[in-house]
Every structure is written in structure tokens, then in C-alpha cells.
Design an enzyme around this catalytic site. Structure first.
Site, mmCIF file in Angstrom:
data_model
loop_
_atom_site.group_PDB
_atom_site.id
_atom_site.type_symbol
_atom_site.label_atom_id
_atom_site.label_comp_id
_atom_site.label_asym_id
_atom_site.label_seq_id
_atom_site.Cartn_x
_atom_site.Cartn_y
_atom_site.Cartn_z
ATOM 1 N N SER A 165 5.318 0.040 4.545
ATOM 2 C CA SER A 165 5.323 0.034 3.081
ATOM 3 C C SER A 165 5.767 1.370 2.493
ATOM 4 C CB SER A 165 3.933 -0.330 2.549
ATOM 5 O OG SER A 165 2.930 0.476 3.128
ATOM 6 N N THR A 214 -2.010 -8.820 11.016
ATOM 7 C CA THR A 214 -0.629 -8.578 11.448
ATOM 8 C C THR A 214 -0.303 -7.123 11.703
ATOM 9 O OG1 THR A 214 0.183 -8.368 9.168
ATOM 10 C CG2 THR A 214 0.181 -10.585 10.136
ATOM 11 N N HIS A 263 0.827 -1.203 0.000
ATOM 12 C CA HIS A 263 0.000 0.000 0.000
ATOM 13 C C HIS A 263 0.865 1.258 0.000
ATOM 14 C CE1 HIS A 263 -3.776 -2.249 1.604
ATOM 15 N NE2 HIS A 263 -3.702 -2.256 0.281
ATOM 16 N N HIS A 304 -10.087 -5.094 4.675
ATOM 17 C CA HIS A 304 -8.652 -5.031 4.423
ATOM 18 C C HIS A 304 -8.238 -6.287 3.652
ATOM 19 C CE1 HIS A 304 -4.299 -5.039 5.118
ATOM 20 N NE2 HIS A 304 -4.412 -3.739 5.336
ATOM 21 N N CYS A 336 3.388 -12.080 2.363
ATOM 22 C CA CYS A 336 4.381 -12.005 3.433
ATOM 23 C C CYS A 336 4.388 -13.319 4.222
ATOM 24 C CB CYS A 336 4.052 -10.843 4.363
ATOM 25 S SG CYS A 336 5.106 -10.778 5.834
ATOM 26 N N GLU A 369 -5.698 -8.171 3.750
ATOM 27 C CA GLU A 369 -5.172 -9.254 4.583
ATOM 28 C C GLU A 369 -6.293 -10.018 5.265
ATOM 29 O OE1 GLU A 369 -2.601 -9.949 8.631
ATOM 30 O OE2 GLU A 369 -2.056 -8.223 7.388
ATOM 31 N N SER A 385 -3.087 2.143 4.190
ATOM 32 C CA SER A 385 -2.100 1.315 4.885
ATOM 33 C C SER A 385 -2.494 1.195 6.348
ATOM 34 C CB SER A 385 -0.703 1.945 4.764
ATOM 35 O OG SER A 385 0.196 1.325 5.650
ATOM 36 N N SER A 386 -2.906 0.001 6.754
ATOM 37 C CA SER A 386 -3.365 -0.216 8.131
ATOM 38 C C SER A 386 -2.259 0.083 9.136
ATOM 39 C CB SER A 386 -3.849 -1.660 8.294
ATOM 40 O OG SER A 386 -4.181 -1.937 9.629
#
Length: 335
Positions: free
Chosen positions: A280, A177, A50, A136, A108, A138, A235-236
Site C-alpha cells: 500500500s 492474505t 493503510h 486487523h 480486494c 481484514e 500495514s500488516s
């Protein structure tokens, strides 16, 4: 005689660690290596990480970003397609195989570990609770490892208080994560209080890079007039750093993607700036922001080191025969 106007002094507390983590570095490296080995175009499903700067840089090298596999033209089905670092549901590689696509999975390794932990819970007969944020990538990827209905998403302590399981003695949890360590701990405490038999993962789900960056921000935010986090709005882990800075005592905390986004009119007179970057965000943008402050202030930089990261995730075997130039490595490392 012309006079020089003195710039006001500014101390920048620069967090270390910051920026690219090993998983992000690996994902970008996979795209660069695929382009060098197979040539353009290389398709990438979803943003590889991101960050707009990274995405645009890879586009300039020949990467083509798509949201779904059906967007790949029939005449390009022999071209590689890379899955992003956030992970994908099992249905995505299955779809790629059905379309006879050659894919490279850049998930990842720490996200893959969460997938395995969730599957282990289910294999042991537990309903899986996933602590994370709806929508999200992920979270979508982790939930997509198990059959529909096998996972319940818990986004907040309110969700933890209202969740009603079919069997309160057969529950296991994993987490996204990139969450706030403190927020996640509160949710877990609430769940454990309600369900004493709740089983944790075999290993910590929140990744080392997320934890390290949050700890560095906590150490440097107290007393800062302004805290800037370099990162994207989607971006979390970057958004969590903004929240951590506010809680740790920064007077103002903001997320910016580039120096051009700094709201100078809002900042006013400041003497201390905290500065970090999400996992990121490339280092070149951190340098750009420091230079923007040097143009307006007499800057001194204090490096606040709270951890040393040595993790290195190797790329898949099929790409290990490709050599990267110094320029390639600079791009991969965000320099």
C-alpha cells in the site's frame, strides 16, 4: 580554493516487485473514479488502504474518511460510500442498505476469495480456523462473513497448540492474505500434526503480492547493513517485510513512512542498503527516500528483480464509463 568532500559510497539493492499491488491500485482507482463521476464528497469507510500519503491525497480530492456509516450526515445519504480494500463483515453492507446508502465495495478480489473459501468450509460442515492477527480489518471482515462462533482465530503456534475443537475431524482453515509465509507455514504444520483431517482452502490464501514482496526481500537482505521498508505501522504486509529482512540477514531493518522518518543518527556508516515497499506504499515515497540517501551518499542502485506481476483487477461496471486523465493515473499508480 574550496574543496568538495567526497560522499561515502552506498549500494542500494532495490526490490522488484515492491509497492502497490493490483488490489490496492483497484481500490484507489475506485475512489478517484467515484469522485470524478459523482463529485465530492465521496465517503470512505476506514482507510481505503493503510497509507497516510494516499489517504491525504484522496482527502485533497474530496474523499471523506469515516469509521462507521452513522457518521455520514443525513443530507449526504445520496453520496457514494466506498468500503476499503481490506473487506468488511456482512453486517456493513446490510447496514448500508438499511440506511438507503449507495455503496461501492472496493474489497480486494483476493480477500473476497478468502471470504468464499471460509463460507465453503462452513457449508461443508467444518468449523473454520482463521490464521491472522486480531483486530486487523481484514480479519474482522473475514470473521464477519460467518455466524458468531463459526470461526476461531489462530494467531500463533501457541494458539494452534492450545485450540480444542468440538469435532477435530471437521475443521478447515483460511489465512489472512498479508501474513508472513514462514510464520503461517509453522502454524499450519502444528495444526496439521494435531488434526490430520484438517482441510486446506481450495486455493492459497496468502496473496501473490505478499509472497512476491517477501521473496524479493529474502533475496536482497543478506549482507545489507540496513534494510528499509516503506509502509505504515498499521500495514500488516509492510511489518511482515521488516521481519523477513531481519530473518534473512539484514543487520538492521526498519519501517518508515517518509524520508523524514529515517533515523540518520542510528544508521551510522553503511555500505549496502536494502529497500522495498509494502503493497500500500506509493512509488513516489520510494523515490523520495532514494533522493534522501543521494544527498548523503554516492549512490548506485541495483535493481533486484525476483518476479514480474501482471495482475489487473477491473473496477465495478458502474464506474467503467469514467475516463481517467494522465494525472489521475499517476496518482492511482503511486507515481
Amino acid at each position: 580554493m574550496p574543496t568538495t568532500i567526497a560522499k561515502p559510497p552506498l549500494t542500494i539493492r532495490l526490490c522488484q516487485p515492491r509497492g502497490f499491488c493490483a488490489g490496492v491500485d483497484r481500490a484507489i482507482q475506485i475512489v478517484v473514479l467515484a469522485l470524478k463521476k459523482y463529485g465530492a464528497p465521496v465517503y470512505v469507510r476506514h482507510e481505503i488502504v493503510h497509507n497516510r500519503y494516499v489517504v491525504e491525497g484522496l482527502q485533497n480530492l474530496g474523499a471523506v474518511f469515516i469509521e462507521e456509516l452513522h457518521e455520514i450526515p443525513a443530507e449526504h445519504r445520496e453520496c457514494p460510500v466506498v468500503f476499503s480494500a481490506h473487506g468488511v463483515p456482512k453486517s456493513v453492507p446490510a447496514d448500508a442498505e438499511a440506511r438507503n446508502l449507495f455503496y461501492l465495495d472496493a474489497t480486494c478480489p483476493l480477500v473476497s476469495k478468502v471470504h468464499k473459501q471460509a463460507m465453503r468450509h462452513q457449508r461443508l460442515g467444518r468449523h473454520v480456523l482463521l490464521i491472522g492477527h486480531a483486530g486487523h480489518p481484514e480479519v474482522i471482515g473475514t470473521m464477519g462473513q460467518l455466524p458468531e462462533g463459526a470461526v476461531t482465530l489462530i494467531e500463533s503456534e501457541a494458539d494452534a497448540l492450545t485450540f480444542m475443537p468440538a469435532d477435530p475431524t471437521a475443521l478447515g482453515f483460511v489465512t489472512q492474505t498479508t501474513l508472513s509465509v514462514e510464520d503461517t507455514a509453522g502454524i499450519i504444520r502444528t495444526l496439521q500434526k494435531r488434526f490430520p483431517d484438517l482441510q486446506a482452502s481450495a486455493a492459497e490464501s496468502i496473496c501473490y503480492a505478499t509472497t512476491n514482496r517477501q521473496e524479493a526481500v529474502k533475496e536482497t537482505a543478506h549482507g545489507a547493513d540496513l534494510f528499509l521498508v516503506v509502509g505504515a505501522p498499521n500495514s500488516s504486509n509492510s511489518r511482515r517485510l521488516v521481519e523477513v529482512a531481519e530473518r534473512a540477514g539484514a543487520r538492521m531493518s526498519l519501517l518508515v513512512q517518509r524520508a523524514s522518518e529515517i533515523p540518520w543518527e542510528r544508521i551510522g556508516a553503511i555500505a549496502t542498503l536494502g529497500l522495498s515497499a509494502g503493497a500500500s506504499a506509493p512509488e513516489i515515497i520510494v523515490d523520495e527516500i532514494i533522493d534522501a540517501f543521494r544527498a548523503r551518499f554516492d549512490v548506485s542502485v541495483e535493481l533486484a528483480i525476483t518476479a514480474t506481476e501482471t495482475a489487473d483487477f477491473p473496477v465495478m461496471r458502474v464506474l467503467r464509463d469514467v475516463e481517467l486523465t494522465a494525472a489521475d493515473m499517476a496518482f492511482v499508480n503511486g507515481a
